[in-house]
Design an enzyme around this catalytic site. Sequence first.
Site, PDB file in Angstrom:
ATOM      1  N   ASN A 102     -10.813  14.528   0.469  1.00  0.00           N
ATOM      2  CA  ASN A 102     -11.579  13.449   0.291  1.00  0.00           C
ATOM      3  C   ASN A 102     -12.594  13.515   1.593  1.00  0.00           C
ATOM      4  O   ASN A 102     -12.298  13.225   2.446  1.00  0.00           O
ATOM      5  CB  ASN A 102     -10.730  12.303   0.336  1.00  0.00           C
ATOM      6  CG  ASN A 102     -11.662  10.964   0.357  1.00  0.00           C
ATOM      7  OD1 ASN A 102     -12.857  11.069   0.179  1.00  0.00           O
ATOM      8  ND2 ASN A 102     -10.925   9.681   0.805  1.00  0.00           N
ATOM      9  N   GLU A 116      -0.897   6.366  -0.310  1.00  0.00           N
ATOM     10  CA  GLU A 116      -1.321   6.453   1.055  1.00  0.00           C
ATOM     11  C   GLU A 116      -1.171   5.179   1.753  1.00  0.00           C
ATOM     12  O   GLU A 116      -1.896   4.226   1.574  1.00  0.00           O
ATOM     13  CB  GLU A 116      -2.742   6.696   0.853  1.00  0.00           C
ATOM     14  CG  GLU A 116      -3.408   8.070   0.187  1.00  0.00           C
ATOM     15  CD  GLU A 116      -4.985   8.457   0.549  1.00  0.00           C
ATOM     16  OE1 GLU A 116      -4.991   9.474   1.057  1.00  0.00           O
ATOM     17  OE2 GLU A 116      -5.728   7.557   0.367  1.00  0.00           O
ATOM     18  N   SER A 147      -3.343  10.998   7.430  1.00  0.00           N
ATOM     19  CA  SER A 147      -3.201  11.799   8.487  1.00  0.00           C
ATOM     20  C   SER A 147      -2.246  13.001   8.262  1.00  0.00           C
ATOM     21  O   SER A 147      -1.435  13.500   9.124  1.00  0.00           O
ATOM     22  CB  SER A 147      -2.634  11.023   9.492  1.00  0.00           C
ATOM     23  OG  SER A 147      -3.318  10.064  10.142  1.00  0.00           O
ATOM     24  N   GLY A 188      -6.279   7.793   8.649  1.00  0.00           N
ATOM     25  CA  GLY A 188      -7.302   8.179   9.946  1.00  0.00           C
ATOM     26  C   GLY A 188      -6.700   7.639  11.075  1.00  0.00           C
ATOM     27  O   GLY A 188      -7.401   7.564  12.147  1.00  0.00           O
ATOM     28  N   HIS A 246      -9.175   4.210  -3.661  1.00  0.00           N
ATOM     29  CA  HIS A 246      -8.969   4.347  -2.082  1.00  0.00           C
ATOM     30  C   HIS A 246      -8.714   3.002  -1.298  1.00  0.00           C
ATOM     31  O   HIS A 246      -9.575   2.004  -1.587  1.00  0.00           O
ATOM     32  CB  HIS A 246      -9.971   5.060  -1.524  1.00  0.00           C
ATOM     33  CG  HIS A 246      -9.624   5.699  -0.268  1.00  0.00           C
ATOM     34  ND1 HIS A 246      -9.912   5.247   0.907  1.00  0.00           N
ATOM     35  CD2 HIS A 246      -9.018   6.954   0.066  1.00  0.00           C
ATOM     36  CE1 HIS A 246      -9.318   5.977   1.900  1.00  0.00           C
ATOM     37  NE2 HIS A 246      -8.901   6.961   1.347  1.00  0.00           N
ATOM     38  N   LYS A 302     -15.104  11.838   2.114  1.00  0.00           N
ATOM     39  CA  LYS A 302     -15.598  10.294   2.506  1.00  0.00           C
ATOM     40  C   LYS A 302     -17.152  10.298   2.765  1.00  0.00           C
ATOM     41  O   LYS A 302     -17.769  11.164   2.027  1.00  0.00           O
ATOM     42  CB  LYS A 302     -14.949   9.908   3.838  1.00  0.00           C
ATOM     43  CG  LYS A 302     -13.412   9.708   3.481  1.00  0.00           C
ATOM     44  CD  LYS A 302     -12.607   8.960   4.405  1.00  0.00           C
ATOM     45  CE  LYS A 302     -11.008   9.140   4.179  1.00  0.00           C
ATOM     46  NZ  LYS A 302     -10.174   8.329   4.985  1.00  0.00           N
TER      47      LYS A 302
HETATM   48  P1  PGA Z   1      -6.771  10.938   6.629  1.00  0.00           P
HETATM   49  O1  PGA Z   1      -7.334  10.334   5.290  1.00  0.00           O
HETATM   50  O2  PGA Z   1      -6.124  12.177   5.980  1.00  0.00           O
HETATM   51  O3  PGA Z   1      -7.914  11.120   7.557  1.00  0.00           O
HETATM   52  O4  PGA Z   1      -5.650   9.961   7.143  1.00  0.00           O
HETATM   53  C1  PGA Z   1      -6.509  10.388   3.975  1.00  0.00           C
HETATM   54  C2  PGA Z   1      -7.268   9.493   2.958  1.00  0.00           C
HETATM   55  O5  PGA Z   1      -8.251   8.765   3.270  1.00  0.00           O
HETATM   56  O6  PGA Z   1      -7.212   9.902   1.824  1.00  0.00           O
END
Ligand code: PGA
Length: 251
Positions: A9, A167, A213, A173, A95, A11
């Site tokens: 993803n 998630e 993460s 993040g 999400h 973003k």
């Molecule tokens: P991240 O994001 O791997 O940066 O924690 C995962 C996501 O938001 O799908």
Amino acid sequence: MRDKIVAGNWKMHKNAEETEDLLNDLINKLPSDAAVHIIVAPTFVNLASAVQHLEYTNINVAAQNMHQAESGAFTGEISAGMLTSIGVTSVILGHSERRAYFNETSELLKNKVDTALKNELVVIFCFGEELKDRQEGTHFELIEKQLKESLFHLEEKDWASIILAYEPVWAIGTGETASPEQAQEMHAFIRKTVEDKFGAGVSNHVAILYGGSVKPDNAQEIFSKPDVDGGLIGGAALKADDFVAIVQAAM
Ligand code: PGA
């Protein structure tokens, strides 16, 4: 045995040129014979070029969102039919950033899921608890509620086009990952919840990805858990070497 899936993803990152660079890197570095389904989700404006770029590869392209209506006066929005018309095959819905910053509710997501399925898009449905839910011990309840409110109206056959992505919001993040045991515990709960409603035929087949993460150094342990069928990757999907290492961890 369910196939493993690793989805990136992106973003709101990567302009047109950066998208092309990252895709080229992925094409060069990803094993072409990987027994892993690979999906990338660039921003809307770069979806068409991504589809073209990846035409002869085993990498599929997903959108990060879409509107629930088929068309209409919704300035700035993108429909499911627009996505399929350029060759996009799946869409991320629900999400936590969409839920938190754009007020997407379970009811709205239910409508989005229906529209996506009607347009033959695969839905990567995201859901997860916040830290306070886990601290209060209500996380299982909340996860069940999120599933029920947006997906329990579906018919058994619809589940062939659903990928679940658990998630935990506190792990997105933040560098904080659910432990492999926490992920397995929740994934098993999710599978049981789906089984209770739709039967083992559905629950044994549905892929449940973990997101939050995931990095090259923790991916293998998380993916080794029996109910974890891969990952939805944010930050680490923006660097080709990290994403490739995560795909390899799923092999
Ligand atoms: P991240 O994001 O791997 O940066 O924690 C995962 C996501 O938001 O799908």
